[in-house]
Design an enzyme around this catalytic site. Structure first.
Site, mmCIF file in Angstrom:
data_model
loop_
_atom_site.group_PDB
_atom_site.id
_atom_site.type_symbol
_atom_site.label_atom_id
_atom_site.label_comp_id
_atom_site.label_asym_id
_atom_site.label_seq_id
_atom_site.Cartn_x
_atom_site.Cartn_y
_atom_site.Cartn_z
ATOM 1 N N HIS A 80 1.106 -1.194 0.142
ATOM 2 C CA HIS A 80 0.119 0.131 0.107
ATOM 3 C C HIS A 80 0.718 1.356 -0.197
ATOM 4 C CE1 HIS A 80 -4.225 -2.292 1.323
ATOM 5 N NE2 HIS A 80 -3.552 -2.835 0.707
ATOM 6 N N GLU A 82 0.874 4.037 1.672
ATOM 7 C CA GLU A 82 1.338 4.203 3.355
ATOM 8 C C GLU A 82 2.488 3.534 3.334
ATOM 9 O OE1 GLU A 82 -3.298 4.299 3.671
ATOM 10 O OE2 GLU A 82 -1.327 3.019 2.138
ATOM 11 N N CYS A 106 -5.896 1.368 5.705
ATOM 12 C CA CYS A 106 -6.848 -0.071 6.468
ATOM 13 C C CYS A 106 -6.097 -0.432 7.367
ATOM 14 C CB CYS A 106 -6.419 -0.964 5.361
ATOM 15 S SG CYS A 106 -4.895 -1.492 5.482
ATOM 16 N N CYS A 109 -1.461 -0.500 7.156
ATOM 17 C CA CYS A 109 -0.850 0.030 7.249
ATOM 18 C C CYS A 109 -1.414 1.822 8.456
ATOM 19 C CB CYS A 109 -1.618 1.551 5.739
ATOM 20 S SG CYS A 109 -1.707 0.322 4.554
#
Length: 163
Positions: A80, A82, A106, A109
Site C-alpha cells: 500500500h 502508506e 486499512c 497500514c
C-alpha cells in the site's frame, strides 16, 4: 508602490494532498491508485509512496485481480501507498509527522503509521468505512492517539502543464 502577494495559491493541505494524488499516478493498479505524502512538523515532505508490487516483483507476471482465490489476486502481493511512503522516507524518523492519503488507511497500514511515529492522518475518501479493516484502523488510531481527519479541499482541481 509594492505589489500585494498573489491570491489563490494552494493551502498546505491542498498542496500535500496534491502531491499524494500525483504520486498515485505512478500506480499500475488498474482499479485503485492510491498515493501518500508524509510531511514533518516544518511542512517538509519526508516521504512519498504509491500502491504497487515490491521492488523486483514483475507487475506483468503477478495478478492485478480483485476477485478469485486469494493467491490469484493482488492482495497478498501489493504494498500500500502508506507502507511505501514510510519505507521511502528520507528522514531519520517520522515522529510527529502527518500523512496525506486519498483513501482512509486499512488496519495493516494503521499499524505501520503508528509504529513509525506519525501523529495525524489526512484523507480524502473513507469509502470503505463499513469494512472491518477500516473499523480496526480507527480503533488502533484512537487508542494510539493518532488523529485523523477528512480533508475538504479548498480547490476542486489542480492542473499541471508540461510545456
Amino acid at each position: 508602490m509594492s505589489l500585494a502577494k498573489r491570491k489563490g495559491y494552494l493551502s498546505w493541505d491542498d498542496y500535500f494532498m496534491g502531491v499524494a494524488l500525483l504520486s498515485a499516478q505512478r500506480s499500475k493498479d488498474p482499479n485503485t491508485q492510491v498515493g501518500a505524502c508524509i510531511v514533518d512538523p516544518r511542512n517538509k515532505i519526508v516521504g512519498v509512496g504509491y500502491n504497487g508490487f515490491p521492488t523486483g516483483i514483475s507487475d506483468d507476471i503477478f495478478p492485478w485481480d480483485r476477485e478469485g482465490d486469494f493467491l490469484d489476486t493482488k492482495y497478498p502481493y501489493i504494498c500500500h501507498a502508506e507502507l511505501n511512503a514510510v519505507i521511502n522516507k528520507i528522514s531519520s524518523d517520522l515522529y510527529n509527522c502527518r500523512i496525506y492519503v486519498a483513501l482512509y488507511p486499512c488496519n495493516e497500514c494503521a499499524k505501520v503509521i503508528i509504529q513509525s511515529g506519525i501523529k495525524e492522518v489526512i484523507y480524502l475518501s473513507d469509502k470503505y468505512a463499513d469494512t472491518d479493516p477500516v473499523k480496526a484502523s480507527k480503533l488502533l488510531f484512537d487508542h494510539a492517539g493518532v488523529k485523523y481527519r477528512k480533508l475538504i479541499p479548498k480547490e476542486k482541481s489542480i492542473t499541471l502543464y508540461f510545456g
